[in-house]
Write a protein that holds these residues in place. Structure first.
Motif, PDB file in Angstrom:
ATOM      1  N   ALA A 119       4.065   5.123   2.015  1.00  0.00           N
ATOM      2  CA  ALA A 119       3.576   4.390   3.191  1.00  0.00           C
ATOM      3  C   ALA A 119       4.696   3.585   3.825  1.00  0.00           C
ATOM      4  O   ALA A 119       5.291   2.730   3.175  1.00  0.00           O
ATOM      5  N   PHE A 120       4.975   3.840   5.083  1.00  0.00           N
ATOM      6  CA  PHE A 120       5.986   3.087   5.815  1.00  0.00           C
ATOM      7  C   PHE A 120       5.372   1.948   6.620  1.00  0.00           C
ATOM      8  O   PHE A 120       6.017   0.921   6.833  1.00  0.00           O
ATOM      9  N   TYR A 121       4.130   2.126   7.094  1.00  0.00           N
ATOM     10  CA  TYR A 121       3.525   1.152   8.004  1.00  0.00           C
ATOM     11  C   TYR A 121       2.130   0.744   7.532  1.00  0.00           C
ATOM     12  O   TYR A 121       1.390   1.542   6.957  1.00  0.00           O
ATOM     13  N   ALA A 122       1.783  -0.526   7.831  1.00  0.00           N
ATOM     14  CA  ALA A 122       0.469  -1.046   7.472  1.00  0.00           C
ATOM     15  C   ALA A 122       0.046  -2.110   8.474  1.00  0.00           C
ATOM     16  O   ALA A 122       0.877  -2.861   8.990  1.00  0.00           O
ATOM     17  N   ALA A 123      -1.263  -2.172   8.728  1.00  0.00           N
ATOM     18  CA  ALA A 123      -1.836  -3.233   9.552  1.00  0.00           C
ATOM     19  C   ALA A 123      -2.032  -4.466   8.676  1.00  0.00           C
ATOM     20  O   ALA A 123      -2.479  -4.361   7.531  1.00  0.00           O
ATOM     21  N   LYS A 124      -1.698  -5.631   9.226  1.00  0.00           N
ATOM     22  CA  LYS A 124      -1.737  -6.860   8.434  1.00  0.00           C
ATOM     23  C   LYS A 124      -2.411  -7.988   9.200  1.00  0.00           C
ATOM     24  O   LYS A 124      -2.364  -8.026  10.432  1.00  0.00           O
ATOM     25  N   LEU A 125      -2.971  -8.891   8.413  1.00  0.00           N
ATOM     26  CA  LEU A 125      -3.570 -10.106   8.940  1.00  0.00           C
ATOM     27  C   LEU A 125      -3.186 -11.221   7.982  1.00  0.00           C
ATOM     28  O   LEU A 125      -3.515 -11.157   6.790  1.00  0.00           O
ATOM     29  N   ASP A 235      -1.438   2.087   7.689  1.00  0.00           N
ATOM     30  CA  ASP A 235      -1.605   2.512   9.078  1.00  0.00           C
ATOM     31  C   ASP A 235      -0.469   3.460   9.458  1.00  0.00           C
ATOM     32  O   ASP A 235       0.469   3.081  10.170  1.00  0.00           O
ATOM     33  N   PRO A 236      -0.514   4.713   8.982  1.00  0.00           N
ATOM     34  CA  PRO A 236       0.582   5.654   9.252  1.00  0.00           C
ATOM     35  C   PRO A 236       0.799   5.852  10.736  1.00  0.00           C
ATOM     36  O   PRO A 236      -0.148   5.928  11.520  1.00  0.00           O
ATOM     37  N   GLN A 237       2.083   5.957  11.116  1.00  0.00           N
ATOM     38  CA  GLN A 237       2.443   6.081  12.523  1.00  0.00           C
ATOM     39  C   GLN A 237       2.910   7.483  12.895  1.00  0.00           C
ATOM     40  O   GLN A 237       3.393   7.699  14.007  1.00  0.00           O
ATOM     41  N   SER A 238       2.761   8.429  11.985  1.00  0.00           N
ATOM     42  CA  SER A 238       3.086   9.827  12.280  1.00  0.00           C
ATOM     43  C   SER A 238       2.172  10.720  11.455  1.00  0.00           C
ATOM     44  O   SER A 238       1.616  10.295  10.432  1.00  0.00           O
ATOM     45  N   GLU A 239       2.018  11.952  11.889  1.00  0.00           N
ATOM     46  CA  GLU A 239       1.185  12.892  11.144  1.00  0.00           C
ATOM     47  C   GLU A 239       1.795  13.193   9.783  1.00  0.00           C
ATOM     48  O   GLU A 239       1.080  13.409   8.798  1.00  0.00           O
ATOM     49  N   GLU A 240       3.124  13.225   9.716  1.00  0.00           N
ATOM     50  CA  GLU A 240       3.775  13.475   8.436  1.00  0.00           C
ATOM     51  C   GLU A 240       3.480  12.363   7.435  1.00  0.00           C
ATOM     52  O   GLU A 240       3.164  12.630   6.267  1.00  0.00           O
ATOM     53  N   GLU A 241       3.567  11.102   7.894  1.00  0.00           N
ATOM     54  CA  GLU A 241       3.261   9.983   7.010  1.00  0.00           C
ATOM     55  C   GLU A 241       1.802  10.016   6.573  1.00  0.00           C
ATOM     56  O   GLU A 241       1.483   9.801   5.392  1.00  0.00           O
ATOM     57  N   TRP A 243      -0.155  12.662   6.343  1.00  0.00           N
ATOM     58  CA  TRP A 243      -0.347  13.779   5.420  1.00  0.00           C
ATOM     59  C   TRP A 243       0.123  13.411   4.021  1.00  0.00           C
ATOM     60  O   TRP A 243      -0.550  13.701   3.026  1.00  0.00           O
ATOM     61  N   ARG A 244       1.279  12.757   3.935  1.00  0.00           N
ATOM     62  CA  ARG A 244       1.830  12.398   2.638  1.00  0.00           C
ATOM     63  C   ARG A 244       0.961  11.364   1.929  1.00  0.00           C
ATOM     64  O   ARG A 244       0.791  11.419   0.704  1.00  0.00           O
ATOM     65  N   LEU A 245       0.400  10.439   2.674  1.00  0.00           N
ATOM     66  CA  LEU A 245      -0.468   9.439   2.065  1.00  0.00           C
ATOM     67  C   LEU A 245      -1.765  10.052   1.551  1.00  0.00           C
ATOM     68  O   LEU A 245      -2.211   9.754   0.436  1.00  0.00           O
ATOM     69  N   VAL A 246      -2.365  10.906   2.358  1.00  0.00           N
ATOM     70  CA  VAL A 246      -3.613  11.560   1.946  1.00  0.00           C
ATOM     71  C   VAL A 246      -3.382  12.401   0.693  1.00  0.00           C
ATOM     72  O   VAL A 246      -4.168  12.361  -0.263  1.00  0.00           O
ATOM     73  N   HIS A 247      -2.294  13.156   0.672  1.00  0.00           N
ATOM     74  CA  HIS A 247      -2.009  14.012  -0.488  1.00  0.00           C
ATOM     75  C   HIS A 247      -1.567  13.212  -1.706  1.00  0.00           C
ATOM     76  O   HIS A 247      -1.627  13.724  -2.829  1.00  0.00           O
ATOM     77  N   ALA A 248      -1.143  11.967  -1.495  1.00  0.00           N
ATOM     78  CA  ALA A 248      -0.809  11.101  -2.625  1.00  0.00           C
ATOM     79  C   ALA A 248      -2.034  10.358  -3.146  1.00  0.00           C
ATOM     80  O   ALA A 248      -1.944   9.612  -4.131  1.00  0.00           O
ATOM     81  N   GLY A 249      -3.188  10.544  -2.486  1.00  0.00           N
ATOM     82  CA  GLY A 249      -4.437   9.964  -2.959  1.00  0.00           C
ATOM     83  C   GLY A 249      -4.783   8.607  -2.384  1.00  0.00           C
ATOM     84  O   GLY A 249      -5.697   7.935  -2.886  1.00  0.00           O
ATOM     85  N   PHE A 250      -4.109   8.171  -1.335  1.00  0.00           N
ATOM     86  CA  PHE A 250      -4.411   6.877  -0.721  1.00  0.00           C
ATOM     87  C   PHE A 250      -5.620   6.978   0.204  1.00  0.00           C
ATOM     88  O   PHE A 250      -5.778   7.962   0.924  1.00  0.00           O
ATOM     89  N   ASP A 251      -6.464   5.956   0.177  1.00  0.00           N
ATOM     90  CA  ASP A 251      -7.603   5.840   1.082  1.00  0.00           C
ATOM     91  C   ASP A 251      -7.150   5.049   2.307  1.00  0.00           C
ATOM     92  O   ASP A 251      -6.874   3.843   2.216  1.00  0.00           O
ATOM     93  N   LEU A 252      -7.075   5.706   3.449  1.00  0.00           N
ATOM     94  CA  LEU A 252      -6.533   5.054   4.647  1.00  0.00           C
ATOM     95  C   LEU A 252      -7.492   4.046   5.267  1.00  0.00           C
ATOM     96  O   LEU A 252      -7.103   3.305   6.171  1.00  0.00           O
TER      97      LEU A 252
END
Length: 324
Positions: A119-125, A235-241, A243-252
């Motif tokens: 994961a390169f990007y994330a939404a934060k508060l 909060d992935p900012q590209s389709e590649e990111e 895809w990699r997160l989903v295949h790594a098992g992360f719940d977006l």
């Protein structure tokens, strides 16, 4: 019994990185400034009497040969510390001579920090202690600002929001303005923005928006140590990111709490200003000396220290290969 404050040792590494990179302020050389900071920070960390492993480092996105994820540093034995490092947070700010560039390190016991994987990007508060129970990343911007204002005993129009000035935030900026809140737009400085939101007297009440996931983990250490509130969602900012997160098992859709981002109390955080910012002043020079201002936070005691230091450059150059 009093125990060693590792943060004061880590501060020596952020000071070294700030001093080395400050020579590049305004020179338009992002890579040169970052490289100088990385080399200085690594040298100092390797000299310390401790064992640290980089878990949030320069990382895959930067293809870093030093301070990479998994690198083990230090000369000591005993328990292993997980390190999250950013030798220059705000390389563009450094290159352009703009406010807000800092050098930062966070440390926590082994296994205590959230591993963002690919994961390169994330939404934060992020908010300070008074509003930590008022935030909900699943709620609307307007509802969050209303609840934050209530917790701070302010009107919404008196609340100031830190937002990175990026195209991806066009709608967020519109929603904040529609709610009536004030905005401070900054080109870079995700960790600095989170710190500004949680520290008193900075003029910033809340950080909103998407930034670097590694920077979010670094910020979480300081936010938790200071009693603030924070939530984060990948909060992935590209389709590649994505895809990699989903295949790594992360719940977006999952919202991570502060406890999930940093699962320990015995943490240490150090930051040194490179250029002037809302809570740390940058490196200054005078007659063969350099002045730095640093912040050191200890999670176990929630102690916050501001440290001013004068460094005699000739002496430093005599004992260190760092280009001070």
């Amino acid at each position: 019994m009093p125990t060693r404050n590792l943060g004061l040792d880590l501060m020596r590494a952020t000071e070294a990185a700030a001093l080395a990179s400050a020579r590049f302020v305004g020179r338009g050389d992002k890579e040169g400034g970052d490289r100088a900071a990385v080399e200085a920070m690594r040298l100092l960390l390797n000299s310390l009497d401790f064992r640290g492993r980089v878990v949030i480092g320069e990382g895959e996105k930067d293809q870093a040969p030093m301070l990479y994820n998994g690198e083990v540093l230090g000369q000591g034995d005993g328990p292993l510390w997980d390190l999250a490092v950013d030798p220059v947070e705000g390389t563009r700010l450094l290159a352009l001579g703009r406010p807000g560039a800092i050098s930062v390190i966070a440390a926590a016991p082994e296994g205590a920090l959230f591993n963002p994987g690919p994961a390169f990007y994330a939404a934060k508060l992020v908010v300070g202690p008074e509003a930590r129970e008022a935030i909900d990343l699943k709620a609307s911007v307007a509802d969050n600002l209303k609840e934050i204002a209530k917790a701070l005993k302010k009107e919404v129009r008196e609340v100031t929001v830190f937002v990175l000035d990026k195209p991806r935030h066009a709608r967020l900026i519109e929603e904040i303005r529609y709610s009536g809140a004030r905005i401070t737009l900054q080109t870079d400085g995700d960790v600095a923005g989170a710190l500004a939101a949680v520290l008193p007297e900075t003029g910033v009440d809340v950080l909103m928006g998407t930034g670097g996931t590694p920077e979010g983990v670094i910020a979480a250490v300081a936010v938790k140590a200071l009693g603030g509130g924070m939530q984060m969602r990948l909060d992935p900012q590209s389709e590649e990111e994505r895809w990699r997160l989903v295949h790594a098992g992360f719940d977006l859709d999952r919202v991570y709490t502060l406890e999930e981002l940093c699962r320990a109390e015995d943490t240490h955080f150090a930051a040194t200003g490179i250029t002037d910012g809302p809570f740390l002043r940058g490196v200054r020079y005078k007659e063969g000396q350099a002045w730095t201002e640093s912040l050191v936070i200890r999670g176990a005691t929630r102690t916050l220290r501001k440290v001013e230091a004068w460094h005699r450059l000739e002496k430093l150059r005599g004992i260190s290969p760092v280009a001070y």
